[in-house]
Scaffold this motif. Sequence first.
Motif, PDB file in Angstrom:
ATOM      1  N   VAL A  81     -16.482  33.223 -38.125  1.00  0.00           N
ATOM      2  CA  VAL A  81     -17.025  32.761 -36.839  1.00  0.00           C
ATOM      3  C   VAL A  81     -15.905  32.688 -35.806  1.00  0.00           C
ATOM      4  O   VAL A  81     -14.893  32.005 -36.016  1.00  0.00           O
ATOM      5  CB  VAL A  81     -17.693  31.382 -36.989  1.00  0.00           C
ATOM      6  N   LEU A  82     -16.100  33.372 -34.693  1.00  0.00           N
ATOM      7  CA  LEU A  82     -15.164  33.382 -33.578  1.00  0.00           C
ATOM      8  C   LEU A  82     -15.953  33.167 -32.297  1.00  0.00           C
ATOM      9  O   LEU A  82     -16.996  33.800 -32.099  1.00  0.00           O
ATOM     10  CB  LEU A  82     -14.422  34.719 -33.509  1.00  0.00           C
ATOM     11  N   GLY A  83     -15.473  32.279 -31.419  1.00  0.00           N
ATOM     12  CA  GLY A  83     -16.221  32.088 -30.186  1.00  0.00           C
ATOM     13  C   GLY A  83     -15.656  30.999 -29.297  1.00  0.00           C
ATOM     14  O   GLY A  83     -14.589  30.443 -29.549  1.00  0.00           O
ATOM     15  N   VAL A  84     -16.421  30.724 -28.243  1.00  0.00           N
ATOM     16  CA  VAL A  84     -16.007  29.745 -27.240  1.00  0.00           C
ATOM     17  C   VAL A  84     -17.241  29.036 -26.700  1.00  0.00           C
ATOM     18  O   VAL A  84     -18.313  29.643 -26.561  1.00  0.00           O
ATOM     19  CB  VAL A  84     -15.227  30.435 -26.089  1.00  0.00           C
ATOM     20  N   LYS A  85     -17.101  27.747 -26.458  1.00  0.00           N
ATOM     21  CA  LYS A  85     -18.128  27.002 -25.730  1.00  0.00           C
ATOM     22  C   LYS A  85     -17.607  26.702 -24.335  1.00  0.00           C
ATOM     23  O   LYS A  85     -16.501  26.173 -24.175  1.00  0.00           O
ATOM     24  CB  LYS A  85     -18.494  25.692 -26.432  1.00  0.00           C
ATOM     25  N   ALA A  86     -18.384  27.041 -23.332  1.00  0.00           N
ATOM     26  CA  ALA A  86     -18.035  26.738 -21.947  1.00  0.00           C
ATOM     27  C   ALA A  86     -19.057  25.756 -21.398  1.00  0.00           C
ATOM     28  O   ALA A  86     -20.263  25.914 -21.612  1.00  0.00           O
ATOM     29  CB  ALA A  86     -18.027  28.004 -21.100  1.00  0.00           C
ATOM     30  N   GLY A  87     -18.568  24.737 -20.710  1.00  0.00           N
ATOM     31  CA  GLY A  87     -19.499  23.775 -20.131  1.00  0.00           C
ATOM     32  C   GLY A  87     -18.805  22.469 -19.817  1.00  0.00           C
ATOM     33  O   GLY A  87     -17.584  22.385 -19.774  1.00  0.00           O
ATOM     34  N   GLY A  88     -19.588  21.436 -19.602  1.00  0.00           N
ATOM     35  CA  GLY A  88     -18.995  20.152 -19.248  1.00  0.00           C
ATOM     36  C   GLY A  88     -20.035  19.112 -18.911  1.00  0.00           C
ATOM     37  O   GLY A  88     -21.149  19.111 -19.454  1.00  0.00           O
ATOM     38  N   TYR A  89     -19.677  18.264 -17.960  1.00  0.00           N
ATOM     39  CA  TYR A  89     -20.471  17.061 -17.667  1.00  0.00           C
ATOM     40  C   TYR A  89     -20.694  16.959 -16.168  1.00  0.00           C
ATOM     41  O   TYR A  89     -19.732  16.900 -15.396  1.00  0.00           O
ATOM     42  CB  TYR A  89     -19.732  15.832 -18.197  1.00  0.00           C
ATOM     43  N   TRP A  90     -21.955  16.976 -15.762  1.00  0.00           N
ATOM     44  CA  TRP A  90     -22.346  16.838 -14.367  1.00  0.00           C
ATOM     45  C   TRP A  90     -23.144  15.544 -14.217  1.00  0.00           C
ATOM     46  O   TRP A  90     -24.349  15.517 -14.514  1.00  0.00           O
ATOM     47  CB  TRP A  90     -23.193  18.034 -13.937  1.00  0.00           C
TER      48      TRP A  90
END
Length: 321
Positions: free
Chosen positions: A63-72
């Motif tokens: 498994v290779l990957g990235v999570k992009a996001g955050g808190y609004w």
Amino acid sequence: MLIVSEAAVAELVGPDDALAAVEAVFAGMADGTARNFPVVREALGHADALYGFKSGFDREGGVLGVKAGGYWPGNAARDLTNHQSTVCLFDPDTGQCRALVAGNRLTALRTAAAAAVSIRHLAPPDAAVLGIVGAGHQAAFQLRAALRERPFRRVLGWNRHPERLEGLAAVAAEGGLPFESAGLERLGRDANVIITITSSFEPLLRAEHVQGPTHIAAMGTDTRGKQELDPALVARAACFTDEPEQAAALGECQHAVAAGRLETAAITPIGEVIRGRHRGRGEGAELTLFDGTGVGLQDLAVAALALRRAEAQGMAREVAL
């Protein structure tokens, strides 16, 4: 490329699935077969939002990957979840993008699973009272996951806006448990296991609040400056985490480290406990703390599980990139 929607994740992945995936990732991190990459986590200076990237590679899991996001924080007024994220999974052999997996429910599941893993391995064996500090979107996930780990007899809750505790009371009722709103002093005194899941930038639980054999899963602090616990309380605990360097830099431990009351070397990866190389609570630890900073591998493990099941059940939508 495949797309797995929020609805598909909700249908395909449950709390037990997330716990098994996260526990395995923590063990892999301890074994050196799974590695997180440096986190990017920044304030945008727009909409009071925090935005960042968490990524990693699990060699054994492929498994290779990235999570992009955050808190609004303004999203609630728009009838949206404050936490927004998407996971991108890549083929580790070719680098091609394999899938986009919706990350909002996934984030709540993996965060709750990490706290539940810590309860499984670090909570006092006779823990009977669960305390939960915070009543936002992720709190219900936390409560459901925790109640699956120990036969608690009652639940105490605290929130800045007490009216929001009604949702947690309903979750406790699902498990047939009484729920009470409590002040932080009483919650700290009476609860054997405490989960904190807020976006606070000041300490809520103080050293004098927590008494007797207790385990704290501090799950809200994942950015420089955020804080849920008094540094004196952290310094008193046997400290465990997902990633020690990250805990010292942007987790709950950051404040005790900055004050010179805790060394990074004294923060133990929970994977060492899972693998049996550390005794965990042991006989002499009255207070244990799990600093759940959140690592990319947690997200990737749950996203990869959702993708596998979505492919098998024809619930992943294919698009040309």
